[in-house]
Design an enzyme around this catalytic site. Structure first.
Site, PDB file in Angstrom:
ATOM      1  N   PRO A  13       0.963  -1.032   0.433  1.00 20.69           N
ATOM      2  CG  PRO A  13       0.251  -1.059   2.545  1.00 20.69           C
ATOM      3  CD  PRO A  13       0.670  -2.041   1.180  1.00 20.69           C
ATOM      4  CG  MET A  14       3.446   1.837  -2.086  1.00 19.62           C
ATOM      5  SD  MET A  14       4.882   1.996  -3.304  1.00 19.62           S
ATOM      6  CE  MET A  14       4.044   0.639  -4.589  1.00 19.62           C
ATOM      7  CD  GLN A  66      -1.920   0.057   5.267  1.00 18.59           C
ATOM      8  OE1 GLN A  66      -1.929   1.460   4.607  1.00 18.59           O
ATOM      9  NE2 GLN A  66      -0.974  -0.605   5.314  1.00 18.59           N
ATOM     10  CB  CYS A  96       2.522   4.738   8.052  1.00 19.61           C
ATOM     11  SG  CYS A  96       2.519   6.635   6.690  1.00 19.61           S
ATOM     12  CE  LYS A 135       3.971  -2.532   4.456  1.00 19.59           C
ATOM     13  NZ  LYS A 135       4.624  -1.247   5.067  1.00 19.59           N
ATOM     14  N   GLY A 208      11.074  -3.856   1.884  1.00 23.34           N
ATOM     15  CA  GLY A 208      11.392  -3.051   2.194  1.00 23.34           C
ATOM     16  C   GLY A 208      12.653  -2.852   1.501  1.00 23.34           C
ATOM     17  N   GLY A 209      13.066  -2.069   0.622  1.00 25.52           N
ATOM     18  CA  GLY A 209      14.953  -2.367  -0.086  1.00 25.52           C
ATOM     19  C   GLY A 209      14.121  -3.616  -1.208  1.00 25.52           C
ATOM     20  NE  ARG A 231      10.782   3.207  -1.845  1.00 26.53           N
ATOM     21  CZ  ARG A 231      12.094   3.508  -1.272  1.00 26.53           C
ATOM     22  NH1 ARG A 231      12.294   4.897  -1.931  1.00 26.53           N
ATOM     23  NH2 ARG A 231      12.387   2.699  -0.497  1.00 26.53           N
TER      24      ARG A 231
END
Length: 338
Positions: A13-14, A66, A96, A135, A208-209, A231
């Site tokens: 979720p972004m 979310q 977040c 999350k 992450g990453g 991303r």
């Protein structure tokens, strides 16, 4: 396929990115990956009546909603609204780090109050029959992740949570911006992997990453149940999603997709969006990274970026951008033109 299996690969979720247009695009590229909405706050749904935030296309399934919030009763009602809207999963945001989220006493700041999170989750689970997941981060501020994360997970398991995603970075709520919190705190994959050993019955995804399917496969091979990509799935979606159904979910080679075919399949969706009064740029902004790393990618981005907001812009512009990619790809690889 069970939801736990879809969660082998998920798109994070972004905020401002994973809206319904983005999710429709991603679903065309992978039929199996689990998709997530942007975070929707429980107060917006329950007090604000912003039910349009729950809009989604049936083709997006499996898709998770979310939620952000910290009031158990309010989150329970928001979860009911989400389940009634057809979402396959309700996820609680405990990761977040934005100022906006902290001011509402939810997001990563909730890592400091696992008892409250457990009450929220319990209320949500009582309200809906679909999966309720969490999350989180590995910790916040001066917390020692090796100490607080096992306790946090234990609380979640006690509240009935069966599936979680851990962003393998600490969040610094005081001193780092949300953008810096995505990059500066060091990643600790081994800690998340140790949590899987401590909680073998808990379905654990790592976030992450992660920038490639090779990394996804390696993390799954290490014993983790799922991998969530953020991303990279947005900025270079073809690299993450076009071969995911075969490589991650065991589908045949016919399941592979291509950016070119995805563009063609987006055209009817774009036409429908425009016919309802929508703007081209609302959809194409999510498509700019489709050809990342390929000849013609810059031309694709330029044509769409410069033209999508002009009056009357429509699918002809998308076809023009695709023609520019095809032409430059053929020049880079003459065998394509044979």
């Amino acid at each position: 396929m069970q939801l736990n299996q879809h969660a082998r690969l998920s798109v994070a979720p972004m905020m401002d990115w994973t809206d319904r247009h983005c999710r429709y695009l991603h679903r065309l590229m992978s039929g199996h990956a689990l998709l997530y909405t942007e975070m929707v706050t429980a107060p917006a749904l329950v007090r604000g009546g912003a039910l349009h935030l729950l809009d989604h296309d049936p083709s997006e399934h499996p898709v998770a909603l979310q939620l952000g919030g910290s009031d158990p009763a309010e989150l329970a009602e928001a979860a009911r609204l989400g389940a009634a809207a057809g979402y396959d999963e309700i996820n609680l945001n405990v990761g977040c780090p934005s100022d906006r989220v902290q001011s509402g006493a939810f997001g990563a700041v909730l890592m400091k109050d696992p008892a409250l999170v457990a009450r929220c989750v319990t209320a949500m689970r009582r309200a809906v029959e679909v999966d309720v997941t969490v999350k989180c981060r590995i910790g916040v501020d001066d917390q020692t992740p090796e100490d607080v994360l096992p306790e946090f997970l234990s609380r979640m398991v006690g509240a009935g949570v069966e599936r979680m995603t851990i962003h393998a970075r600490k969040a610094w709520l005081d001193g780092l911006s949300p953008k810096e919190n995505r990059d500066i705190p060091p990643l600790d994959y081994p800690l998340v992997q140790r949590m899987k050993e401590l909680f073998p019955n808990l379905h654990l995804s790592i976030n992450g990453g992660i920038t490639s399917l090779d990394q996804v496969e390696a993390l799954l091979d290490s014993g983790l149940d799922g991998v969530m990509v953020g991303r990279a799935a947005y900025h270079q979606p073809a690299d993450i999603l076009c071969t995911a159904d075969r490589r991650i979910f065991g589908a045949g080679p016919e399941a592979d997709t291509t950016p070119e075919a995805t563009v063609e399949r987006m055209l009817p969706y774009i036409e429908a969006h425009l016919s309802q009064g929508g703007k081209l740029g609302q959809v194409t902004r999510h498509m700019l990274g489709l050809f990342a790393g390929r000849p013609g990618a810059r031309a694709w981005r330029r044509v769409l970026s410069e033209g999508a907001h002009r009056d009357g812009a429509g699918t002809d512009l998308v076809r023009e951008a695709l023609a520019a990619v095809t032409s430059l790809s053929a020049m880079a690889d003459p065998m394509q033109a044979v």
